[in-house]
Write a protein that holds these residues in place. Sequence first.
Motif, PDB file in Angstrom:
ATOM      1  N   CYS A  39      33.841  41.835  44.742  1.00 62.14           N
ATOM      2  CA  CYS A  39      33.765  41.473  43.131  1.00 62.14           C
ATOM      3  C   CYS A  39      32.419  40.375  43.172  1.00 62.14           C
ATOM      4  O   CYS A  39      32.133  39.505  44.306  1.00 62.14           O
ATOM      5  CB  CYS A  39      34.974  40.790  42.766  1.00 62.14           C
ATOM      6  SG  CYS A  39      34.969  40.603  40.980  1.00 62.14           S
ATOM      7  N   ASP A  41      32.736  37.854  41.559  1.00 57.95           N
ATOM      8  CA  ASP A  41      33.402  36.315  41.367  1.00 57.95           C
ATOM      9  C   ASP A  41      32.518  35.390  42.476  1.00 57.95           C
ATOM     10  O   ASP A  41      32.778  35.491  43.470  1.00 57.95           O
ATOM     11  CB  ASP A  41      35.014  36.710  41.758  1.00 57.95           C
ATOM     12  CG  ASP A  41      35.767  35.374  41.306  1.00 57.95           C
ATOM     13  OD1 ASP A  41      35.469  34.388  41.602  1.00 57.95           O
ATOM     14  OD2 ASP A  41      36.745  35.741  40.441  1.00 57.95           O
ATOM     15  N   GLY A  64      35.129  43.760  39.720  1.00 53.32           N
ATOM     16  CA  GLY A  64      36.178  44.260  40.338  1.00 53.32           C
ATOM     17  C   GLY A  64      36.081  45.263  41.242  1.00 53.32           C
ATOM     18  O   GLY A  64      36.822  46.228  41.558  1.00 53.32           O
ATOM     19  N   HIS A  98      40.135  40.956  45.225  1.00 48.52           N
ATOM     20  CA  HIS A  98      40.618  39.651  45.757  1.00 48.52           C
ATOM     21  C   HIS A  98      41.708  38.873  44.590  1.00 48.52           C
ATOM     22  O   HIS A  98      41.739  39.576  43.403  1.00 48.52           O
ATOM     23  CB  HIS A  98      39.405  38.478  45.523  1.00 48.52           C
ATOM     24  CG  HIS A  98      38.852  38.303  44.201  1.00 48.52           C
ATOM     25  ND1 HIS A  98      39.096  37.387  43.126  1.00 48.52           N
ATOM     26  CD2 HIS A  98      38.188  39.406  43.377  1.00 48.52           C
ATOM     27  CE1 HIS A  98      38.325  37.568  42.084  1.00 48.52           C
ATOM     28  NE2 HIS A  98      37.834  38.726  42.237  1.00 48.52           N
ATOM     29  N   CYS A 101      41.507  38.084  40.056  1.00 44.61           N
ATOM     30  CA  CYS A 101      40.273  38.649  39.686  1.00 44.61           C
ATOM     31  C   CYS A 101      40.375  38.908  38.216  1.00 44.61           C
ATOM     32  O   CYS A 101      41.552  39.671  37.449  1.00 44.61           O
ATOM     33  CB  CYS A 101      40.299  40.158  40.653  1.00 44.61           C
ATOM     34  SG  CYS A 101      38.816  41.015  40.195  1.00 44.61           S
ATOM     35  N   GLY A 102      39.144  38.387  37.464  1.00 45.13           N
ATOM     36  CA  GLY A 102      39.355  38.586  36.258  1.00 45.13           C
ATOM     37  C   GLY A 102      39.088  40.011  35.565  1.00 45.13           C
ATOM     38  O   GLY A 102      39.694  40.599  34.507  1.00 45.13           O
TER      39      GLY A 102
HETATM   40 ZN   LIG Z   1      36.989  39.840  40.636  1.00 49.27          ZN
END
Ligand SMILES: [Zn+2]
Length: 222
Positions: A39, A41, A64, A98, A101-102
Amino acid sequence: MPRFAAGVVRFQNEVYPQKKELFEKLSLGQSPEALFITCSDSRIETAMITQTDPGDLFICRNAGNIVPPHTNYTGAMTASIEFAVAALNVPHIVVCGHTECGAMKGAMNPEGLDELPHVREWLGFAKAAVEIVNETGAGKSEEERMRMLLEQNVMLQLQHLRTHPKVAARLAKGDLQLHGWIYDIKTGDVLAYDEAQNKFIPVDERYATEMARLAASHGCAA
Ligand SMILES: [Zn+2]
């Protein structure tokens, strides 16, 4: 001066000189051990988690850790996967999801994505994972369902990888291995999917044999 620009200066003055030989060698070419898909992130630091050097991982990151299934449409992921697998001949592909994760939170609650139409559409590639959780996770807590989704999404993206022609060919040839990982931001734990047990287990258990072989080849006692 932004903090990261100051960081570049520190890298040039302090870090680069220590690894000058490595960087000079890398200027001649790359032979990464894995295509590492994770991701975007900001809390994931691939080199720190895996303790690898530049040149070790060919990295693709997106919201994602998604791999769109192969189509005739050319996207960044399609081209990067093809290059890593057919030109660089990486022996491993890791899909690493992870915690917190948004993107996965958005996939679970797409009604909150009205103002993010591209994110919503992109997360359509995780739809099958969401459906599995909706079907099998009824009665479970939100936290448990999110955990299920993180794992199911990694499994789904591994399936998507198999639809890419060069990946399929290398898998048929038997010289490419796929790996599914989950990184826990809070604890630093990394779980890896174990086919034999059909579940995610700690990395040191999953790769116990490989790690012992590696240690032996380096002449270590453990
Ligand atoms: Zn994520």
